[in-house]
Design a protein around this motif. Structure first.
Motif, PDB file in Angstrom:
ATOM      1  N   LEU A 129      55.980  96.386  44.075  1.00  0.00           N
ATOM      2  CA  LEU A 129      57.379  96.609  43.337  1.00  0.00           C
ATOM      3  C   LEU A 129      58.600  96.976  44.276  1.00  0.00           C
ATOM      4  N   ARG A 130      59.358  95.474  44.341  1.00  0.00           N
ATOM      5  CA  ARG A 130      59.798  95.632  45.667  1.00  0.00           C
ATOM      6  C   ARG A 130      61.204  96.302  45.134  1.00  0.00           C
ATOM      7  N   VAL A 131      61.672  97.229  45.733  1.00  0.00           N
ATOM      8  CA  VAL A 131      63.037  97.898  45.192  1.00  0.00           C
ATOM      9  C   VAL A 131      64.009  97.776  46.068  1.00  0.00           C
ATOM     10  N   ASN A 132      64.889  97.715  45.904  1.00  0.00           N
ATOM     11  CA  ASN A 132      66.619  97.150  46.840  1.00  0.00           C
ATOM     12  C   ASN A 132      67.394  97.375  45.990  1.00  0.00           C
ATOM     13  N   SER A 133      67.707  98.835  45.959  1.00  0.00           N
ATOM     14  CA  SER A 133      69.072  99.493  44.779  1.00  0.00           C
ATOM     15  C   SER A 133      69.625 100.813  45.551  1.00  0.00           C
ATOM     16  N   PRO A 134      71.034 100.768  44.777  1.00  0.00           N
ATOM     17  CA  PRO A 134      71.696 102.097  45.182  1.00  0.00           C
ATOM     18  C   PRO A 134      71.170 103.001  43.824  1.00  0.00           C
ATOM     19  N   GLY A 135      70.897 103.165  43.640  1.00  0.00           N
ATOM     20  CA  GLY A 135      70.669 103.694  41.487  1.00  0.00           C
ATOM     21  C   GLY A 135      70.941 103.478  40.660  1.00  0.00           C
ATOM     22  N   GLY A 136      72.001 104.822  40.087  1.00  0.00           N
ATOM     23  CA  GLY A 136      72.951 104.312  38.634  1.00  0.00           C
ATOM     24  C   GLY A 136      72.310 104.691  37.613  1.00  0.00           C
ATOM     25  N   SER A 137      71.964 104.224  36.662  1.00  0.00           N
ATOM     26  CA  SER A 137      71.443 105.265  35.183  1.00  0.00           C
ATOM     27  C   SER A 137      70.392 106.092  35.078  1.00  0.00           C
ATOM     28  N   SER A 138      70.559 107.804  35.034  1.00  0.00           N
ATOM     29  CA  SER A 138      69.529 108.496  35.459  1.00  0.00           C
ATOM     30  C   SER A 138      67.724 107.921  33.855  1.00  0.00           C
ATOM     31  N   LEU A 139      69.084 108.174  33.299  1.00  0.00           N
ATOM     32  CA  LEU A 139      68.155 107.495  31.997  1.00  0.00           C
ATOM     33  C   LEU A 139      67.523 106.063  31.990  1.00  0.00           C
ATOM     34  N   ALA A 140      68.208 104.966  32.046  1.00  0.00           N
ATOM     35  CA  ALA A 140      67.288 103.623  32.428  1.00  0.00           C
ATOM     36  C   ALA A 140      66.016 103.831  33.858  1.00  0.00           C
ATOM     37  N   SER A 141      67.149 104.823  34.955  1.00  0.00           N
ATOM     38  CA  SER A 141      65.720 104.746  35.771  1.00  0.00           C
ATOM     39  C   SER A 141      64.620 106.202  35.655  1.00  0.00           C
ATOM     40  N   ASP A 142      64.446 106.553  34.389  1.00  0.00           N
ATOM     41  CA  ASP A 142      63.183 107.702  33.742  1.00  0.00           C
ATOM     42  C   ASP A 142      62.543 106.153  33.450  1.00  0.00           C
ATOM     43  N   VAL A 143      63.107 105.593  32.369  1.00  0.00           N
ATOM     44  CA  VAL A 143      62.635 104.162  31.521  1.00  0.00           C
ATOM     45  C   VAL A 143      61.546 103.616  32.567  1.00  0.00           C
ATOM     46  N   ILE A 144      62.406 103.594  33.325  1.00  0.00           N
ATOM     47  CA  ILE A 144      61.240 102.310  34.269  1.00  0.00           C
ATOM     48  C   ILE A 144      60.427 102.772  35.189  1.00  0.00           C
ATOM     49  N   TRP A 145      60.771 104.292  35.270  1.00  0.00           N
ATOM     50  CA  TRP A 145      59.912 105.678  36.096  1.00  0.00           C
ATOM     51  C   TRP A 145      58.520 105.564  35.201  1.00  0.00           C
TER      52      TRP A 145
END
Length: 593
Positions: A354-370
């Protein structure tokens, strides 16, 4: 009769507009087909030089856009090569007998810190072949010089500019402007260091934010000086002094302090390159640009892997995290989740990077991917490779992996949650003379209404939601990193770390690039021969007709019109997004000039 003519006129205008749009679509299709038909293999002549210059932003993957060279209808016509192909090309050139060396030419855009690190390390590896690297520029930014410093010879134009003055980070504070407009930013957050919201309610950096910026900026700068010191054989303390005292003000100063090897004009550089490739000064220099070299038939020693039935999937998650599909420059929870499900259920895929290049964003969307990362981990090895950023939500989606790789100058951590809700009552009432009134069926039916301030009870409700999100975040990190939640909280609180610092804190396992992560994934899966496959599938321009193409054209036109000020346009869009949902986002963008 008058209404009849209005109707007829409107119909004619509508017909003409529709005809124009259809014509435009046909023209674009024709150009696209023509461009794809002419995507021929490039033949590299013997004694050639690979020319590399970065006059475009470097994304994680090369865009799938056959019209990239046309600059048509507002679509960005600039050629752009992703980091994936840059690394492949440099590695390919290392064993290509037709390539005698690399010409690192002047660049007006420098890739991000960790991206530069990967390219720099690839150039260092290239030199092991015994081939040369020559760097030349009229203007050396610190970022480009960091890349160029690995070259065998570094030259600058005699009248050029050499910037060597240290790193700085500046934050724009908006509270004064908001006060003048009568807008109050109502802040709900968790994390002493979670400073993304500070510009909206402070006029300067908090002590905690100043501490963390000083810490990570110092770490970045120390790594920068160490790299140059090793490449140029100059004492690191001397380099610090050169920058601190601004001793390098002219090209002659750069030569005096051995930061460059000579002051030369472009024609002199070309003559030297001809000499190194055995040509007479009257002969034409044989060069191949990076983008064209990608289309060459040169083979590498790793080509046998392409015949293997085993797969290692690289899932690219680049940009801000939001719900929906996303694209090459943004992470959509739907598209990344779908990609992870695909690779998880594909028996040919033995491991995932998983190549991650991100400053973040929506906590909900992050949890969905997690959640999808967690499920993938139960099925097969999943390794995270961090790019320039893997912070806040970017770290959230990373923490469940089997192992995490980062570059020394990756920005990560920022474990925290915040939300911003504007109170625009004074703006509407005092500035615009607009008032509101209405009815509601319940006490909290209009919770989130921006035309009035939050009540203490409403503020407490939102704070509880953010606290709950932070608890979930720290719990996920604690489980993924095999730490206690109390420990994660102690190094969390929104604190930003570099990759080097994150190793010490236990947030990252190893320093390394994406190739190191791939090798680790292969080892964990117990395979030696494999083929790399990339996800999510990139959409070509022909898949973007309609809303997608319209958005791309619109963005390109705005970017063309605003130039360097485009970043402020993006910031405004980002602020708008922050007001929709709780955020797990890096406090700011980091730019090193």
């Amino acid at each position: 009769m008058k209404q009849f003519f209005k109707f007829v006129l409107a119909s004619m205008v509508g017909f003409l507009l529709t005809s124009v749009i259809v014509l435009v679509v046909i023209i674009v299709l024709i150009f696209g087909i023509f461009a794809e038909a002419n995507d021929k293999t490039v033949e590299v002549e013997p004694n050639s030089i690979l020319q590399i210059s970065f006059n475009y932003p470097v994304s994680e993957r090369t865009p799938n856009n056959p019209l990239s060279a046309l600059n048509f209808l507002g679509i960005d016509g600039e050629k752009s090569i992703g980091l994936n192909d840059i690394l492949v090309n440099i590695k390919k050139a290392k064993t290509d007998d037709n390539i005698k060396g690399i010409f690192l030419n002047e660049s007006n855009i420098t890739p991000g810190e960790a991206t530069s690190e990967e390219i720099r390390n690839a150039l260092i590896d290239f030199k092991k072949s015994g081939k040369f690297i020559i760097a030349y520029s009229e203007i050396y930014t610190q970022g480009f010089y960091y890349l160029a410093s690995v070259a065998d010879k570094v030259y600058i134009n005699p009248k050029g500019i050499f910037l060597f003055h240290g790193f700085s980070q500046q934050i724009t504070f908006l509270k004064g402007a908001l006060d003048k407009l009568g807008i109050e930013a109502q802040i709900i957050k968790v994390g002493t260091y979670k400073s993304a919201v500070e510009p909206y309610f402070l006029t300067k950096m908090s002590d905690a934010n100043r501490l963390q910026v000083t810490s990570y900026l110092g770490s970045l700068y120390d790594h920068f000086l160490t790299g140059i010191s090793e490449s140029r054989k100059i004492n690191k303390d001397s380099l610090f002094n050169y920058a601190n005292e601004l001793k390098v003000r002219l090209p002659e100063d750069a030569l005096k302090y051995k930061l460059v090897d000579g002051l030369k004009y472009k024609d002199e550089i070309l003559d030297e390159l001809k000499q190194r490739t055995g040509l007479d000064t009257k002969d034409d220099l044989k060069t191949v640009e990076l983008g064209d070299y990608l289309k060459s038939e040169s083979q590498t020693k790793d080509d046998n892997k392409k015949e293997s039935k085993n797969r290692i999937a690289i899932v690219y998650a680049s940009g801000e995290i939001n719900g929906g599909d996303g694209d090459d420059n943004s992470i959509g929870s739907e598209s990344i989740s779908k990609a992870l499900r695909q690779v998880r259920l594909d028996d040919k895929v033995k491991a995932v990077v998983l190549r991650v290049n991100s400053p973040g964003g929506s906590s909900l969307a992050s949890d969905v991917i997690w959640r999808e990362v967690m499920l993938t981990k139960k099925a097969k090895p999943i390794i995270v490779s961090m790019g320039d950023y893997a912070a806040s939500g970017g770290y959230y989606i990373s923490c469940a992996a089997d192992s995490i790789f980062a570059e020394p100058n990756t920005i990560t951590g920022s474990i925290g949650i915040f939300a911003v809700l504007p109170n625009m009552q004074k703006f509407f009432n005092d500035k615009l003379g607009v008032t509101f009134d209405g009815v509601k069926t319940g006490k909290y039916a209009d919770l989130g209404n921006i035309s009035r301030p939050l009540t203490p009870e409403e503020h407490a409700i939102l704070q509880n939601q953010v606290d709950h999100g932070y608890d979930d975040f720290t719990k996920a990190v604690a489980n993924g990193r095999h730490k206690t939640q109390a420990y994660i909280n102690s190094i969390g609180q929104g604190r930003v770390w570099t990759g080097e610092q994150a190793i010490e804190k236990g947030l990252v396992d190893r320093l390394g690039n994406i190739n190191d992560a791939v090798k680790s994934a292969a080892k964990k899966a117990g395979i030696k021969n494999y083929k790399l496959v990339a996800y999510p599938e990139q959409k070509s321009i022909f898949n973007k007709f309609g809303a997608g193409l319209t958005a791309e054209v619109k963005t390109s036109m705005v970017k063309s019109e605003l130039g360097d000020n485009f970043k402020y346009y993006e910031q405004i869009k980002s602020v708008t997004q922050m007001m929709r949902t709780p955020q797990a986002r890096l406090p700011y963008d980091i730019v090193i000039n």
